[in-house]
Scaffold this active site. Structure first.
Site, PDB file in Angstrom:
ATOM      1  N   PRO A  43       2.342   1.132   1.122  1.00  0.00           N
ATOM      2  CA  PRO A  43       2.070   0.748  -0.277  1.00  0.00           C
ATOM      3  C   PRO A  43       2.149   1.878  -1.293  1.00  0.00           C
ATOM      4  CG  PRO A  43       0.025   0.960   0.917  1.00  0.00           C
ATOM      5  CD  PRO A  43       1.113   1.179   1.928  1.00  0.00           C
ATOM      6  N   CYS A  44       3.352   2.372  -1.538  1.00  0.00           N
ATOM      7  CA  CYS A  44       3.512   3.409  -2.553  1.00  0.00           C
ATOM      8  C   CYS A  44       3.212   2.876  -3.949  1.00  0.00           C
ATOM      9  CB  CYS A  44       4.908   4.014  -2.487  1.00  0.00           C
ATOM     10  SG  CYS A  44       6.262   2.837  -2.671  1.00  0.00           S
TER      11      CYS A  44
END
Length: 207
Positions: free
Chosen positions: A155-156
Site C-alpha cells: 500500500p504505497c
C-alpha cells in the site's frame, strides 16, 4: 512475461494488470500507468473495461491445462482478483496472498515496511524512512516507494507528505484520493499539495 503469467482485471478505478510467478504475485499496475508493462497480447485493445477481465480469465486459465489443474501462477492470479474485489467492495481490509516483488534489497526493505501500514493508517515519507532506513535516506525511500511494483497489495498509497499533503502515486492522484477515501481519509482535491479533511465517520466507501 507470458500470457499464462498475467491477467487483466476490472476494478472501480480502471483495469489492472496482475502478474504472478510461481506461487506469488509479482506485479499489479493500473493499465496505462507509466511503469505498467506492455499489455500482453493486446488483451485490452478495443475492449470496454468491463469486458477485459472476463476475456483474460479465459486466456490465462485456458492455457492448455485441464480443469482443476491450473498452474500455481493462475491460482495466485485468481486469489488476487478475488481479494481485490473484496477490498473494493468493503469486505476485506487486508490481503493474504504471497507477494514477491522484484527489486534491490533496499527496495524490498522499503516495500516490506509499506506492508506494515494497515488499512486506515497513513505514514509520512519521513516516518517511513526512520522505520526502514535512516532519516537522511528520505529521498531514497521515496524513490523506492515510487517504484513499488505491486500497487494496492503493497500500500504505497498510504504514504503522504510530512504536512499531510496527498503527494504522488504511480496510478495517478485521482486514484490515490479515491483509495484513501475508501479507507476513511478524505482529500478535497487530487493535487499534490491537497490536505486531508476532518474525517467523517460516514466516509469509507467509494460509492
Amino acid at each position: 512475461m507470458t500470457t499464462a503469467d498475467t491477467r487483466i482485471v476490472d476494478t472501480p478505478l480502471g483495469p489492472m494488470l496482475l502478474q504472478a510467478g510461481g506461487g506469488a504475485l509479482t506485479g499489479a499496475w493500473f493499465v496505462g500507468q507509466r511503469d505498467c508493462p506492455p499489455d500482453p497480447a493486446g488483451m485490452t485493445d478495443g475492449m470496454p473495461n468491463g469486458a477485459s477481465a472476463a476475456h483474460d480469465r479465459t486466456v490465462c486459465q485456458g492455457h492448455g491445462l485441464a480443469p482443476g489443474r491450473e498452474s500455481a501462477a493462475s491460482l495466485v492470479l485468481h486469489q488476487a482478483e478475488q481479494e481485490l474485489a473484496d477490498y473494493f467492495a468493503g469486505r476485506g481490509r487486508a490481503f493474504s496472498l504471497p507477494l514477491a516483488p522484484r527489486g534491490t534489497p533496499f527496495q524490498r526493505r522499503v516495500w516490506d515496511a509499506l506492508r506494515d501500514i494497515a488499512f486506515g493508517e497513513l505514514e509520512s515519507y519521513g516516518d517511513l524512512s526512520m522505520r526502514c532506513a535512516q532519516s537522511a535516506a528520505v529521498r531514497a525511500v521515496a524513490q523506492a516507494v515510487g517504484r513499488n511494483p505491486i500497487s494496492i497489495f503493497i500500500p504505497c498509497h498510504r504514504v503522504i507528505g510530512g504536512n499531510g499533503a496527498l503527494t504522488g502515486f504511480g496510478g495517478g492522484l485521482p486514484r490515490k484520493q479515491a483509495l484513501l477515501k475508501l479507507e476513511g481519509h478524505v482529500y478535497a482535491s487530487a493535487t499534490p499539495d491537497a490536505k486531508r479533511l476532518t474525517v467523517d465517520p460516514r466516509q469509507g466507501l467509494l460509492w
